[in-house]
Design a protein around this motif. Structure first.
Motif, PDB file in Angstrom:
ATOM      1  N   PRO A   1      95.247 129.004  14.201  1.00  0.00           N
ATOM      2  CA  PRO A   1      94.718 129.341  15.519  1.00  0.00           C
ATOM      3  C   PRO A   1      93.263 128.906  15.655  1.00  0.00           C
ATOM      4  O   PRO A   1      92.620 128.550  14.671  1.00  0.00           O
ATOM      5  N   GLN A   2      92.755 128.986  16.877  1.00  0.00           N
ATOM      6  CA  GLN A   2      91.330 128.730  17.091  1.00  0.00           C
ATOM      7  C   GLN A   2      90.502 129.923  16.644  1.00  0.00           C
ATOM      8  O   GLN A   2      89.348 129.765  16.255  1.00  0.00           O
ATOM      9  N   VAL A   3      91.079 131.116  16.743  1.00  0.00           N
ATOM     10  CA  VAL A   3      90.334 132.334  16.414  1.00  0.00           C
ATOM     11  C   VAL A   3      91.236 133.318  15.675  1.00  0.00           C
ATOM     12  O   VAL A   3      92.387 133.518  16.068  1.00  0.00           O
ATOM     13  N   PHE A   4      90.702 133.910  14.617  1.00  0.00           N
ATOM     14  CA  PHE A   4      91.363 135.029  13.931  1.00  0.00           C
ATOM     15  C   PHE A   4      90.800 136.332  14.465  1.00  0.00           C
ATOM     16  O   PHE A   4      89.580 136.485  14.571  1.00  0.00           O
ATOM     17  N   LEU A   5      91.670 137.292  14.724  1.00  0.00           N
ATOM     18  CA  LEU A   5      91.222 138.629  15.091  1.00  0.00           C
ATOM     19  C   LEU A   5      91.782 139.603  14.075  1.00  0.00           C
ATOM     20  O   LEU A   5      92.978 139.582  13.788  1.00  0.00           O
ATOM     21  N   MET A   6      90.941 140.436  13.511  1.00  0.00           N
ATOM     22  CA  MET A   6      91.410 141.379  12.500  1.00  0.00           C
ATOM     23  C   MET A   6      90.913 142.781  12.827  1.00  0.00           C
ATOM     24  O   MET A   6      89.716 142.998  13.007  1.00  0.00           O
ATOM     25  N   ASP A   7      91.860 143.713  12.901  1.00  0.00           N
ATOM     26  CA  ASP A   7      91.495 145.091  13.230  1.00  0.00           C
ATOM     27  C   ASP A   7      91.734 145.970  12.008  1.00  0.00           C
ATOM     28  O   ASP A   7      92.875 146.308  11.700  1.00  0.00           O
ATOM     29  N   GLU A   8      90.670 146.321  11.310  1.00  0.00           N
ATOM     30  CA  GLU A   8      90.731 147.167  10.113  1.00  0.00           C
ATOM     31  C   GLU A   8      91.842 146.723   9.164  1.00  0.00           C
ATOM     32  O   GLU A   8      92.672 147.548   8.756  1.00  0.00           O
ATOM     33  N   PRO A   9      91.877 145.451   8.768  1.00  0.00           N
ATOM     34  CA  PRO A   9      93.015 144.977   7.975  1.00  0.00           C
ATOM     35  C   PRO A   9      93.047 145.545   6.562  1.00  0.00           C
ATOM     36  O   PRO A   9      94.064 145.413   5.889  1.00  0.00           O
ATOM     37  N   LEU A  10      91.982 146.186   6.116  1.00  0.00           N
ATOM     38  CA  LEU A  10      91.960 146.677   4.729  1.00  0.00           C
ATOM     39  C   LEU A  10      92.144 148.177   4.623  1.00  0.00           C
ATOM     40  O   LEU A  10      92.138 148.735   3.526  1.00  0.00           O
ATOM     41  N   SER A  11      92.336 148.846   5.762  1.00  0.00           N
ATOM     42  CA  SER A  11      92.251 150.305   5.694  1.00  0.00           C
ATOM     43  C   SER A  11      93.441 150.949   4.984  1.00  0.00           C
ATOM     44  O   SER A  11      93.381 152.114   4.628  1.00  0.00           O
ATOM     45  N   ASN A  12      94.534 150.191   4.759  1.00  0.00           N
ATOM     46  CA  ASN A  12      95.642 150.774   4.004  1.00  0.00           C
ATOM     47  C   ASN A  12      95.522 150.563   2.500  1.00  0.00           C
ATOM     48  O   ASN A  12      96.404 150.959   1.745  1.00  0.00           O
TER      49      ASN A  12
END
Ligand code: ATP
Ligand code: MG
Length: 379
Positions: free
Chosen positions: A154-165
């Motif tokens: 993609p042109q942009v990665f979006l990550m929402d708290e990807p490490l919280s688990n």
């Protein structure tokens, strides 16, 4: 690849009068890793979801490169999102999970296989491609979720708290992997976390949000050295910066029995507002312990006329020993009120509980804020 622009982007949820995100203005450079950080409910996910097209934008605009995507559906934005819960399909193999978006897009099987294998190699997942997600560790699942985003280029990665688990140790190693992977791929990334250590270690720049309002966007170094206001000062850094309200005196501010020199213009700005006090911030690592008889730091300070030792007397309530260093949680009398302070001490010179320390802020490492507005007054 592309830049990302939030141009006064605003989201007001139906039934609410207060915007969840209020006039957000950030320009993210092509290839940059930007971290959105702030306490729960400050509008991080809403900002990310507006960029993803999963949330309406009620004011302002969002651009990816030169494209105005404000009202474009998610599938036309050329972004890939990694969520907190990974959302892997349990009945599909790792390879099928990673290739799913390409399959939906009608890409042919051979090309999907090639892209999935490439991504698996980067992520060290090659030997797991035929497994189901339930037969993977948390860290491996997290990497599959990353892989699913990577194959789409993609042109942009979006990550929402990807490490919280992930557990604490895995979080630390995975955050390094994600940061280095992002640098290698050079894909513009917007990353959401409520963890300020993650923000500081991963981001090229960090954006701090509070109540839907952007407080500061800056490099991690500047966030630490020059927090723009009391909120950022207290939020970035661990343990948090000590913030003490002190009276303004000639040429400085009175800190215990010492006058800490402060830029005249800063003090003038405060008194022009009608303030008689300012709020001084000192990080736990920026206190020097004054040896009785006076250490180096004490010499640089103007001591008042009393015979008491320079600096602020802190009685030690609790000591946290961390090996390399320790944190003293103590109480000091400031303007007749008791005030809790945290002081970092050398791990080999840990004071006893109940002892008294005299501390002075290290010159050049104090922050001064307006007590009334919270704005930073020193450069
Ligand atoms: N679908 C919704 N409808 C109404 N209000 C919402 C909705 N989603 C979020 N909000 C509100 O908008 C504000 C911002 O929420 P958001 O999810 O963006 O916060 P956040 O910074 O991601 O928090 P967290 O760290 O807890 O994930 C909150 O006050 C929240 O209650
Ligand atoms: Mg959130």
């Amino acid at each position: 690849m592309a830049s990302v622009t939030f141009d006064k982007a605003t989201r007001v949820y139906p039934g609410s009068t207060k915007p969840a995100v209020d006039g957000l203005d950030i320009e993210i450079e092509d290839g940059e890793f930007l971290v959105l950080v702030g306490p729960s409910g400050c509008g991080k996910s809403t900002s990310l979801r507006m960029l993803a097209g999963l949330e309406d934008v009620n004011g302002g605009a969002i651009r990816i490169g030169d494209r105005d995507v404000t009202h474009l559906p998610p599938k036309d934005r050329d972004i890939a999102m990694v969520f907190q819960n990974y959302a892997l399909y349990p009945h599909m193999s790792v390879a099928d999970n990673m290739g799913f978006a390409l399959k939906i897009a009608g890409v042919n099987k051979a090309e999907i296989r090639q892209k999935v294998e490439e991504a698996a190699k980067i992520l060290d997942l090659t030997e797991y491609l035929d497994r189901k997600p339930k037969a993977l560790s948390g860290g491996q699942r997290q990497r599959v979720a990353m892989g699913r985003a990577i194959v789409r280029e993609p042109q942009v990665f979006l990550m929402d708290e990807p490490l919280s688990n992930l557990d604490a140790k895995l979080r630390v190693s995975t955050r390094t992997q994600i940061a280095s992977l992002q640098r290698r791929l050079g894909i513009t990334t917007v990353y959401v976390t409520h963890d300020q250590v993650e923000a500081m270690t991963m981001g090229d720049r960090v954006a701090v949000l509070k109540d839907g309002l952007l407080q500061q966007v800056d490099s991690p170094r500047n966030m630490y050295d020059r927090p723009a206001n009391l909120f950022v000062a207290g939020f970035i850094g661990s343990p948090a910066m000590n913030l003490v309200e002190v009276p303004i005196t000639d040429g400085g501010v009175k800190f215990g029995n010492s006058v800490v020199p402060v830029n005249r213009e800063a003090l003038k700005a405060a008194s022009d507002k009608g303030d008689t006090t300012v709020t001084v911030g000192v990080r736990p690592e920026h206190f020097d312990i004054v040896e009785l008889g006076g250490g180096e730091a004490a010499k640089s300070l103007t001591k008042d006329s009393s015979d008491a030792p320079a600096g602020l007397a802190v009685s030690v309530n609790v000591v946290e020993e961390l090996g390399a260093d320790g944190f003293v949680y103590g109480t000091a009398q400031v303007n007749g009120e008791s005030k809790d302070l945290v002081v970092r001490v050398n791990g080999r010179q840990i004071p006893e509980k109940g002892a008294q320390l005299h501390v002075v802020p290290r010159p050049g490492e104090t922050h001064v804020f307006s007590t009334s507005t919270g704005e930073r007054l020193t450069d």
